[in-house]
Design an enzyme around this catalytic site. Structure first.
Site, PDB file in Angstrom:
ATOM      1  N   LYS A 135       0.694  -0.774  -0.242  1.00 30.25           N
ATOM      2  CA  LYS A 135      -0.205   0.058  -0.100  1.00 30.25           C
ATOM      3  C   LYS A 135       0.802   0.705   0.039  1.00 30.25           C
ATOM      4  CE  LYS A 135      -3.192   3.089   0.752  1.00 30.25           C
ATOM      5  NZ  LYS A 135      -4.713   3.135  -0.454  1.00 30.25           N
ATOM      6  N   LEU A 147       0.556  11.994 -14.304  1.00 32.07           N
ATOM      7  CA  LEU A 147       1.758  12.021 -15.590  1.00 32.07           C
ATOM      8  C   LEU A 147       1.144  13.527 -15.681  1.00 32.07           C
ATOM      9  CD1 LEU A 147       3.488   9.764 -17.671  1.00 32.07           C
ATOM     10  CD2 LEU A 147       4.494  11.337 -15.549  1.00 32.07           C
ATOM     11  N   GLY A 153       0.886  19.579 -12.214  1.00 35.75           N
ATOM     12  CA  GLY A 153      -0.574  20.316 -11.137  1.00 35.75           C
ATOM     13  C   GLY A 153       0.275  21.282 -10.216  1.00 35.75           C
ATOM     14  N   GLY A 196      -2.262  16.333  -3.428  1.00 32.98           N
ATOM     15  CA  GLY A 196      -2.848  16.811  -1.424  1.00 32.98           C
ATOM     16  C   GLY A 196      -3.810  15.155  -1.466  1.00 32.98           C
ATOM     17  N   CYS A 234      -4.177  11.017   1.681  1.00 34.66           N
ATOM     18  CA  CYS A 234      -3.394   9.576   1.603  1.00 34.66           C
ATOM     19  C   CYS A 234      -1.617  10.341   1.217  1.00 34.66           C
ATOM     20  CB  CYS A 234      -3.915   8.870   0.437  1.00 34.66           C
ATOM     21  SG  CYS A 234      -5.724   8.267   1.461  1.00 34.66           S
ATOM     22  N   LYS A 266      -8.714  17.872  -5.128  1.00 31.18           N
ATOM     23  CA  LYS A 266      -8.798  17.274  -6.602  1.00 31.18           C
ATOM     24  C   LYS A 266     -10.324  17.373  -7.203  1.00 31.18           C
ATOM     25  CE  LYS A 266      -9.518  12.368  -5.982  1.00 31.18           C
ATOM     26  NZ  LYS A 266      -9.123  11.051  -6.272  1.00 31.18           N
TER      27      LYS A 266
HETATM   28  C1  UDX Z   1      -9.063   6.309   7.080  1.00 33.05           C
HETATM   29  C2  UDX Z   1      -7.754   6.457   7.210  1.00 33.05           C
HETATM   30  O1  UDX Z   1      -7.033   7.725   6.943  1.00 33.05           O
HETATM   31  C3  UDX Z   1      -6.385   5.894   6.004  1.00 33.05           C
HETATM   32  O2  UDX Z   1      -5.112   6.489   6.181  1.00 33.05           O
HETATM   33  C4  UDX Z   1      -6.788   4.989   5.599  1.00 33.05           C
HETATM   34  O3  UDX Z   1      -6.447   4.559   4.443  1.00 33.05           O
HETATM   35  C5  UDX Z   1      -8.613   4.099   5.392  1.00 33.05           C
HETATM   36  O4  UDX Z   1      -8.767   5.318   6.555  1.00 33.05           O
HETATM   37  P1  UDX Z   1     -10.478   8.204   6.123  1.00 33.05           P
HETATM   38  O5  UDX Z   1     -11.917   6.982   5.673  1.00 33.05           O
HETATM   39  O6  UDX Z   1      -9.944   9.050   4.812  1.00 33.05           O
HETATM   40  O7  UDX Z   1      -9.236   7.080   5.488  1.00 33.05           O
HETATM   41  O8  UDX Z   1     -10.759   8.770   7.478  1.00 33.05           O
HETATM   42  P2  UDX Z   1     -10.968   9.865   8.125  1.00 33.05           P
HETATM   43  O9  UDX Z   1     -12.733  10.344   6.599  1.00 33.05           O
HETATM   44  O10 UDX Z   1     -11.154  10.975   8.813  1.00 33.05           O
HETATM   45  O11 UDX Z   1     -12.438   8.437   8.693  1.00 33.05           O
HETATM   46  C6  UDX Z   1     -12.112   8.135   9.348  1.00 33.05           C
HETATM   47  C7  UDX Z   1     -13.776   7.613  10.600  1.00 33.05           C
HETATM   48  O12 UDX Z   1     -13.189   6.758  12.426  1.00 33.05           O
HETATM   49  C8  UDX Z   1     -13.721   8.784  11.056  1.00 33.05           C
HETATM   50  O13 UDX Z   1     -16.067   9.188  10.952  1.00 33.05           O
HETATM   51  C9  UDX Z   1     -14.129   8.429  12.928  1.00 33.05           C
HETATM   52  O14 UDX Z   1     -15.212   9.245  13.254  1.00 33.05           O
HETATM   53  C10 UDX Z   1     -14.115   7.448  13.099  1.00 33.05           C
HETATM   54  N1  UDX Z   1     -13.141   6.679  14.217  1.00 33.05           N
HETATM   55  C11 UDX Z   1     -12.050   7.216  14.445  1.00 33.05           C
HETATM   56  C12 UDX Z   1     -13.509   5.895  14.551  1.00 33.05           C
HETATM   57  O15 UDX Z   1     -14.615   5.405  14.579  1.00 33.05           O
HETATM   58  N2  UDX Z   1     -13.251   5.197  15.857  1.00 33.05           N
HETATM   59  C13 UDX Z   1     -11.753   6.105  16.659  1.00 33.05           C
HETATM   60  O16 UDX Z   1     -11.114   5.222  17.423  1.00 33.05           O
HETATM   61  C14 UDX Z   1     -10.984   6.709  15.654  1.00 33.05           C
HETATM   62  C1  UDX Z   2      -4.638   7.461  -3.241  1.00 31.10           C
HETATM   63  C2  UDX Z   2      -4.742   6.470  -4.377  1.00 31.10           C
HETATM   64  O1  UDX Z   2      -4.448   7.018  -5.959  1.00 31.10           O
HETATM   65  C3  UDX Z   2      -5.597   5.649  -4.230  1.00 31.10           C
HETATM   66  O2  UDX Z   2      -5.162   4.454  -4.819  1.00 31.10           O
HETATM   67  C4  UDX Z   2      -5.564   5.685  -2.352  1.00 31.10           C
HETATM   68  O3  UDX Z   2      -6.145   4.255  -1.870  1.00 31.10           O
HETATM   69  C5  UDX Z   2      -5.024   6.896  -1.674  1.00 31.10           C
HETATM   70  O4  UDX Z   2      -4.628   7.676  -2.532  1.00 31.10           O
HETATM   71  P1  UDX Z   2      -7.139  10.085  -3.655  1.00 31.10           P
HETATM   72  O5  UDX Z   2      -5.760  10.654  -2.270  1.00 31.10           O
HETATM   73  O6  UDX Z   2      -7.852   9.839  -3.714  1.00 31.10           O
HETATM   74  O7  UDX Z   2      -6.127   8.678  -4.237  1.00 31.10           O
HETATM   75  O8  UDX Z   2      -6.496  10.822  -4.847  1.00 31.10           O
HETATM   76  P2  UDX Z   2      -5.375  10.636  -6.104  1.00 31.10           P
HETATM   77  O9  UDX Z   2      -6.341  10.883  -7.488  1.00 31.10           O
HETATM   78  O10 UDX Z   2      -4.906   8.964  -6.103  1.00 31.10           O
HETATM   79  O11 UDX Z   2      -4.430  11.882  -6.401  1.00 31.10           O
HETATM   80  C6  UDX Z   2      -4.213  12.305  -5.262  1.00 31.10           C
HETATM   81  C7  UDX Z   2      -3.525  13.418  -6.075  1.00 31.10           C
HETATM   82  O12 UDX Z   2      -2.020  13.713  -6.964  1.00 31.10           O
HETATM   83  C8  UDX Z   2      -3.940  15.026  -5.804  1.00 31.10           C
HETATM   84  O13 UDX Z   2      -4.235  15.957  -5.265  1.00 31.10           O
HETATM   85  C9  UDX Z   2      -4.197  14.718  -7.044  1.00 31.10           C
HETATM   86  O14 UDX Z   2      -4.493  16.097  -7.938  1.00 31.10           O
HETATM   87  C10 UDX Z   2      -2.963  15.109  -7.534  1.00 31.10           C
HETATM   88  N1  UDX Z   2      -2.683  13.911  -8.997  1.00 31.10           N
HETATM   89  C11 UDX Z   2      -2.970  12.896  -9.582  1.00 31.10           C
HETATM   90  C12 UDX Z   2      -1.522  14.936  -9.519  1.00 31.10           C
HETATM   91  O15 UDX Z   2      -1.248  16.362  -9.489  1.00 31.10           O
HETATM   92  N2  UDX Z   2      -1.139  14.555 -10.872  1.00 31.10           N
HETATM   93  C13 UDX Z   2      -2.241  13.045 -11.888  1.00 31.10           C
HETATM   94  O16 UDX Z   2      -1.701  13.236 -12.537  1.00 31.10           O
HETATM   95  C14 UDX Z   2      -2.615  12.862 -10.608  1.00 31.10           C
END
Ligand code: UDX
Ligand code: UDX
Length: 457
Positions: free
Chosen positions: A206, A252, A255, A259, A262, A321
């Site tokens: 990952k 590619l 931008g 951000g 992840c 994005k």
């Molecule tokens: C999260 C992680 O940040 C990411 O690295 C991983 O890949 C997938 O899980 P995301 O779903 O984007 O990603 O996180 P977030 O949107 O912050 O949701 C986490 C949820 O967990 C929140 O709704 C929070 O309230 C909940 N949470 C957190 C619980 O239910 N119990 C806890 O103890 C802590």
């Molecule tokens: C990413 C991974 O793609 C996904 O597989 C993983 O599970 C979670 O993290 P995400 O963060 O939702 O997904 O967005 P992604 O579409 O990957 O874009 C990540 C960032 O890269 C964004 O800020 C996007 O604007 C930027 N980006 C992406 C570029 O600047 N140029 C590109 O060509 C593609």
């Protein structure tokens, strides 16, 4: 199968809905009671295309239910997935305290033989750590722990789940492997590739995958800088290198930097874990630094243009994005913040992330339409690649602005149309009109030399 989900965030909620869509019975828990109440009313706490419809469909059949009782959620579940937040420590290491806390919460309530699955993005060795945490709390080892990292992109998460490039199952025992292969059988029956491997491999896959994808982005952003110096066009260069199927054209697009919740976190975690284990990753460490610098460089570029065109800036886009309301680590937000801190008058519009953006940056003015945000402004900055911004009515935009300069940080605006509407167009890695003159000069020079050579021969 009977599945429990702990964490109803971007990943947990999306995964719960998709698993219910595949035919499983899913109970979803979150520590945030307001979030559970909203979901039980059918209100969505996040924007993800298609998610509201899927949650509604599966709530109606009872395949998907929400609860703020851990016991009710976990009691008869064969699979218990942890998708709680995994923020970064100051030094970049992943903070797994929420995952450990969730493990302690479920430990007393697990059905015997349950498989606990860590879906949150965590550092190598976490699955083994979670097994210790649960065993300590439960006083028994009648459960197993597996890893199942997610590869969902926000904005296309449902498709990424239902049509995955691959499913990665991390299991150190046969029971976990068979259980998770059963969960994803509807997808593997349709041909989705599935790799079952040790948990440590799954956890590293990952982070390494995200680090590599981020490296592609960092590379093309640096190539864009070179294109600006030599009057080349990064869109053409990107297309040309991407046609090599060993490279591929995805990720590619130049931008403002990557951000989201992840890439920034996962690249730092990958680099810090690697360094802590005596295998530093200098490529990724340099990428992280360059990505942070890029946002500041672009803000400085806009602030310098404001000295010529005027101090009233319109930024179109706040989300990290398009097709998401998520502003976490958004380069657009970083640039907005820098421009506000420079004392410029900044108006912003984002189709979905306005509320999240305004909460994060009250110092800017937030509008309900791109044209309102651009009225009486001097510079427009396209910071997020929403389709709506690619279709802007440029003559209308020019008619309501004071000065006419457009910074296209996503290269989605047609340069010819922008200039025909009276804009000074500034893309990323694109030949600026004055650069185009440089390119013409170079071309004439070459003609001259070639001509002279042929005259001699
Ligand atoms: C999260 C992680 O940040 C990411 O690295 C991983 O890949 C997938 O899980 P995301 O779903 O984007 O990603 O996180 P977030 O949107 O912050 O949701 C986490 C949820 O967990 C929140 O709704 C929070 O309230 C909940 N949470 C957190 C619980 O239910 N119990 C806890 O103890 C802590
Ligand atoms: C990413 C991974 O793609 C996904 O597989 C993983 O599970 C979670 O993290 P995400 O963060 O939702 O997904 O967005 P992604 O579409 O990957 O874009 C990540 C960032 O890269 C964004 O800020 C996007 O604007 C930027 N980006 C992406 C570029 O600047 N140029 C590109 O060509 C593609």
């Amino acid at each position: 199968m009977r599945i429990a989900m702990i964490g109803a965030g971007y990943v947990g909620l999306t995964t719960s809905a998709c698993l219910a869509e595949l035919g499983h019975t899913v109970r979803c828990h979150d520590a945030d009671h307001e979030r559970i109440k909203a979901l039980s009313r059918g209100d969505m706490p996040i924007y993800e295309p298609g998610l509201a419809e899927m949650v509604g469909r599966r709530r109606a059949t009872g395949a998907l239910r929400f609860s703020d009782s851990v016991e009710e959620t976990v009691a008869d579940a064969e699979i218990v997935i942890l998708a709680v937040g995994t923020p970064s420590h100051e030094d970049g290491r992943i903070d797994i305290s929420q995952v450990e806390e969730a493990a302690r919460l479920i430990a007393p309530h697990l059905a015997s033989g349950a498989v606990v699955v860590v879906k949150s993005t965590v550092s190598v060795g976490t699955a083994r750590r979670i097994r210790e945490v649960i065993a300590e709390r439960r006083g028994s080892l009648d459960f197993t722990v597996a890893s199942n990292p997610e590869f969902l992109r926000e904005g296309s998460a449902l498709t990424d789940f239902m049509e995955p490039d691959r499913i990665v199952i991390g299991a150190d025992d046969r029971h976990s492997a068979l259980a998770l292969e059963e969960v994803y059988k509807p997808l593997t029956d349709r041909g989705a590739p599935c790799l079952t491997t040790a948990t440590a491999n799954a956890e590293l896959i990952k982070h390494a995958a995200n680090a590599f994808l981020a490296l592609k982005i960092g590379f093309i952003n640096d190539v864009a800088n070179l294109c600006e110096k030599v009057g080349a066009d990064v869109l053409e260069v990107s297309r040309g290198i991407g046609l090599d199927n060993r490279i591929g054209n995805a990720f590619l697009s130049a931008g403002p930097g990557y951000g989201g919740s992840c890439f920034p976190k996962d690249t730092r975690a990958f680099a810090s874990t690697a360094r802590a284990n005596g295998a530093p990753q200098p490529l990724v460490e340099s990428l992280i630094t360059r990505n942070e610098e890029r946002k500041l460089e672009l803000a400085r570029r806009i602030a310098a243009a404001a000295k010529v065109h005027g101090p009233r800036i319109c930024v179109l886009g706040a989300a990290f994005k398009k097709n998401t309301d998520d502003v976490r680590q958004s380069p657009a937000m970083a640039i907005i913040g820098e421009l506000v801190r420079s004392g410029l008058d900044v108006g912003v519009y984002d189709p979905k992330a306005g509320a999240n953006g305004e909460a994060a940056c009250p110092g800017a003015d937030w509008f309900a339409s791109p044209y309102e945000a651009a009225t009486e402004r001097d510079i427009v900055v396209v910071a997020t690649e929403w389709d709506a911004f690619a279709d802007l009515d440029l003559p209308r935009l020019a008619s309501i602005m004071r000065s006419k300069c457009i910074f296209d940080l996503r290269n989605i605006i047609d340069q010819t149309e922008a200039e025909a509407a009276g804009f000074q167009y500034r893309g990323l890695g694109r030949p600026w009109r004055d650069h185009a003159n440089v390119a013409d000069t170079v071309a004439k020079d070459v003609d001259f030399k070639l001509h002279a050579a042929s005259a001699k021969s």
